[in-house]
Design a protein around this motif. Structure first.
Motif, PDB file in Angstrom:
ATOM      1  N   PRO A 103       0.819  -1.226   0.000  1.00 52.62           N
ATOM      2  CA  PRO A 103       0.000   0.000   0.000  1.00 52.62           C
ATOM      3  C   PRO A 103       0.846   1.266   0.000  1.00 52.62           C
ATOM      4  O   PRO A 103       0.481   2.257  -0.654  1.00 52.62           O
ATOM      5  N   LEU A 104       1.976   1.240   0.703  1.00 49.98           N
ATOM      6  CA  LEU A 104       2.861   2.410   0.719  1.00 49.98           C
ATOM      7  C   LEU A 104       3.506   2.607  -0.649  1.00 49.98           C
ATOM      8  O   LEU A 104       3.631   3.742  -1.128  1.00 49.98           O
ATOM      9  N   THR A 105       3.910   1.512  -1.282  1.00 55.20           N
ATOM     10  CA  THR A 105       4.493   1.599  -2.626  1.00 55.20           C
ATOM     11  C   THR A 105       3.501   2.219  -3.594  1.00 55.20           C
ATOM     12  O   THR A 105       3.864   3.071  -4.416  1.00 55.20           O
ATOM     13  N   VAL A 116      12.085   4.440   3.111  1.00 59.37           N
ATOM     14  CA  VAL A 116      11.376   4.213   4.373  1.00 59.37           C
ATOM     15  C   VAL A 116      11.746   2.849   4.948  1.00 59.37           C
ATOM     16  O   VAL A 116      12.011   2.709   6.149  1.00 59.37           O
ATOM     17  N   ALA A 117      11.768   1.831   4.092  1.00 60.29           N
ATOM     18  CA  ALA A 117      12.083   0.472   4.549  1.00 60.29           C
ATOM     19  C   ALA A 117      13.502   0.399   5.110  1.00 60.29           C
ATOM     20  O   ALA A 117      13.744  -0.232   6.143  1.00 60.29           O
ATOM     21  N   LEU A 118      14.451   1.040   4.432  1.00 61.70           N
ATOM     22  CA  LEU A 118      15.836   1.032   4.908  1.00 61.70           C
ATOM     23  C   LEU A 118      15.973   1.782   6.227  1.00 61.70           C
ATOM     24  O   LEU A 118      16.817   1.438   7.064  1.00 61.70           O
ATOM     25  N   THR A 119      15.163   2.799   6.434  1.00 64.64           N
ATOM     26  CA  THR A 119      15.180   3.534   7.705  1.00 64.64           C
ATOM     27  C   THR A 119      14.611   2.695   8.837  1.00 64.64           C
ATOM     28  O   THR A 119      15.146   2.683   9.952  1.00 64.64           O
ATOM     29  N   LEU A 120      13.536   1.974   8.554  1.00 62.13           N
ATOM     30  CA  LEU A 120      12.858   1.219   9.604  1.00 62.13           C
ATOM     31  C   LEU A 120      13.517  -0.130   9.889  1.00 62.13           C
ATOM     32  O   LEU A 120      13.320  -0.692  10.970  1.00 62.13           O
TER      33      LEU A 120
END
Length: 581
Positions: A103-105, A116-120
């Protein structure tokens, strides 16, 4: 009445304090990750960490999102390496993460979602480690410090652009559930087995490599545990076997179909991925490199000569932390804790595996190591030995938490201070700033691209053997929501049964690139000889972007080879190949 109110207020205060004790550390991890990735978060669509590797994750996120939207097969695609395609499960697709973030993509795009994924990811890894270590040891300070080391230490500093290697929730949770499975056994075996299976199944769909490294280490950790506590084996083996059976069945139910596609589906790799030479030099445990703030020129030069490159050189712990570790081991042994022996044996085998098949000490050959035997097991040859340092870091985190759980008062303060001092040499050299700046021709971001029929195979120029060049074409394809297929690409690709990262171009595409690189027009015999490969490739369009050298000569060669009429569309030159070409 007043006493009852005061008791209620006291209970509320205690409940709030209990919640705070669980939430403060993860909140601090999130702040740290935002600072470290701030350059990317400030402009989330401008670039990605990790160069071409960062774009891979974005492409996989886009592919998974499109598969969900169109209800197509997410495990295999011909959108890359057309017409043969790519087996997605042989790639670092972080499939479970892609599904979760679909959904974010769809909302902010695959590049921003990757940032965002690399941050989280380190936040998730550190938080799961904090949860596991606190549950195992009961200490807040020890768990928080150990988890910070696990999620943000030297391993993270090197792997920060490799999403599949920092979504590392599996090892700490395996440690926690493994304790329940083999030691405490206070739940039913079915419940424990389901938890083990769900964890393993999800982890296999996030990072098979982390699962493989953890599984190898777990086998030896269990053997060491049985050897040190032989009298505890028989009473626990029935429970453990029952839970393991349930766990295996659960993991297969979750990950069986994707793994089936990986090993038996189209474009599978029967021989696995290519062997890796990345391994730890033993001196890398104590000699800092470019990733650390406090590294001398001599240490940096030494690290550059070590067998692991800068990104993979993730085993550094430093003399202060190692001194603290062995001080703790001595103290625990003096207390008669056999845990210290188990920890030391497990830590040692992890380090030895990280050293690879042939051990090096400060650049000098020290002979063969046990990994030379282990890598002969099926699919282990492709494992990157130096990445065992992920498990090494978790074990150090466990030891710190274990020790701090056994002290209180002034001793606890001293222990926390000692750990803080030992962490100082681990400070990173800088924020993670290795950004690949993304530039996309206007053709791919406007309605101009609609001239390409959906699902058609396209050659994007420029081309070449560089991952960055190949990944650029994948970015342009992403900007169109994978409207078309592309020849080549940067990924794990099956090239006649052998793995390659960049598939060989068909002859006609090679000729076009040679013309562009050399600035010399191809002869008619060369063009004629390459013409036959056009039909076999299924290519319908050749897109010559403004980044192509000698674009005029390339356009002329494309026209002479295919018979197409070159026409400008937006900021590219488009060759639509006639059906008879």
């Amino acid at each position: 009445m007043q006493l009852a109110a005061e008791e209620k207020d006291g209970r509320s205060d205690r409940k709030a304090a209990a919640w705070a004790s669980w939430l403060i550390a993860p909140a601090l991890y999130l702040i740290a990750a935002i600072i470290l990735y701030s350059r990317f978060l400030a402009h989330p669509n401008r670039g990605v960490p990790g160069g071409a590797d960062g774009l891979l994750y974005a492409w996989y996120f886009e592919h998974i999102e499109q598969s969900i939207i169109h209800l197509s097969n997410p495990f295999f695609t011909t959108a890359l390496n057309a017409p043969d395609g790519v087996n997605i499960m042989w790639n670092t697709s972080v499939f479970a993460v892609g599904v979760l973030l679909a959904p974010l993509t769809a909302t902010i795009g695959p590049v921003a979602t990757t940032n965002v994924a690399l941050t989280l990811a380190p936040v998730l890894s550190a938080t799961t480690a904090f949860y596991a270590l606190r549950r195992l040891t009961g200490t807040v300070w020890g768990a928080a410090l150990g988890a910070a080391l696990y999620g943000f230490g030297p391993y993270f500093q090197g792997q920060a652009g490799h999403l599949h290697m920092i979504v590392a929730f599996f090892p700490p949770l395996l440690l926690l559930i493994g304790h329940e499975w083999l030691v405490s056994q206070h739940r039913t075996p079915v419940r424990t087995g389901i938890k083990l299976g769900v964890l393993t199944g999800l982890a296999l769909l996030a990072s098979e490599e982390i699962v493989a490294l953890s599984a190898v280490l777990a086998v030896f950790a269990v053997l060491f545990l049985a050897a040190l506590f032989p009298g505890e084996v028989a009473p626990r083996i029935r429970y453990a076997s029952h839970a393991l059976g349930v766990g295996l069945a659960t993991a297969v139910a979750l990950a069986g179909i994707p793994l089936g596609y990986q090993f038996f589906g189209p474009q599978a790799l029967p021989g696995g991925v290519l062997p890796s030479s990345q391994k730890l030099d033993l001196a890398g445990l104590v000699r800092p490199g470019e990733l650390q703030r406090f590294a001398s020129a001599a240490d940096i030069a030494a690290n550059r000569a070590f067998p692991a490159n800068v990104v993979e050189n993730t085993g550094y712990l430093g003399w202060p932390l190692l001194a603290l570790v062995f001080g703790i081991i001595g103290w625990l042994l003096a207390r008669g804790e056999r845990f210290a022996l188990w920890w030391f044996l497990t830590f040692a085998i992890t380090v030895v595996f990280a050293l690879g098949p042939k051990i090096e000490i400060n650049g000098a050959d020290a002979g063969w190591g046990p990994w030379a035997v282990m890598r002969s097991l099926p699919l282990m040859d492709g494992a990157v030995a130096v990445r065992f340092t992920l498990c090494t870091t978790l074990l150090v985190a466990l030891l710190l938490a274990w020790a701090l759980a056994r002290v209180a008062g002034a001793a606890l303060v001293a222990g926390v201070a000692a750990a803080g001092v030992a962490f100082v040499p681990l400070l990173p050299a800088d924020r993670y700033d290795a950004m690949l700046i993304l530039k996309t021709p206007r053709f791919f971001t406007t309605s101009a691209v609609d001239v390409i029929e959906p699902g058609s195979a396209v050659v994007l120029l420029p081309r070449g053997g560089s991952p960055d060049v190949q990944a650029a074409g994948m970015l342009w394809q992403m900007r169109t929501d994978l409207r078309f297929k592309i020849i080549g690409g940067y990924s794990v690709i099956n090239d006649h049964g052998q793995m390659t990262y960049i598939a060989p171009d068909p002859p006609f595409a090679q000729v076009l690139q040679q013309v562009g690189d050399s600035g010399v027009q191809a002869s008619q015999p060369v063009l004629g000889g390459a013409r036959a490969s056009i039909g076999a490739s299924g290519v319908r369009y050749i897109v010559i972007t403004d980044q192509q050298l000698n674009a005029g000569l390339v356009a002329e060669a494309a026209h002479r080879m295919t018979g197409c009429v070159i026409r400008p569309v937006a900021d590219v030159q488009l060759c639509t190949i006639p059906p008879t070409a």
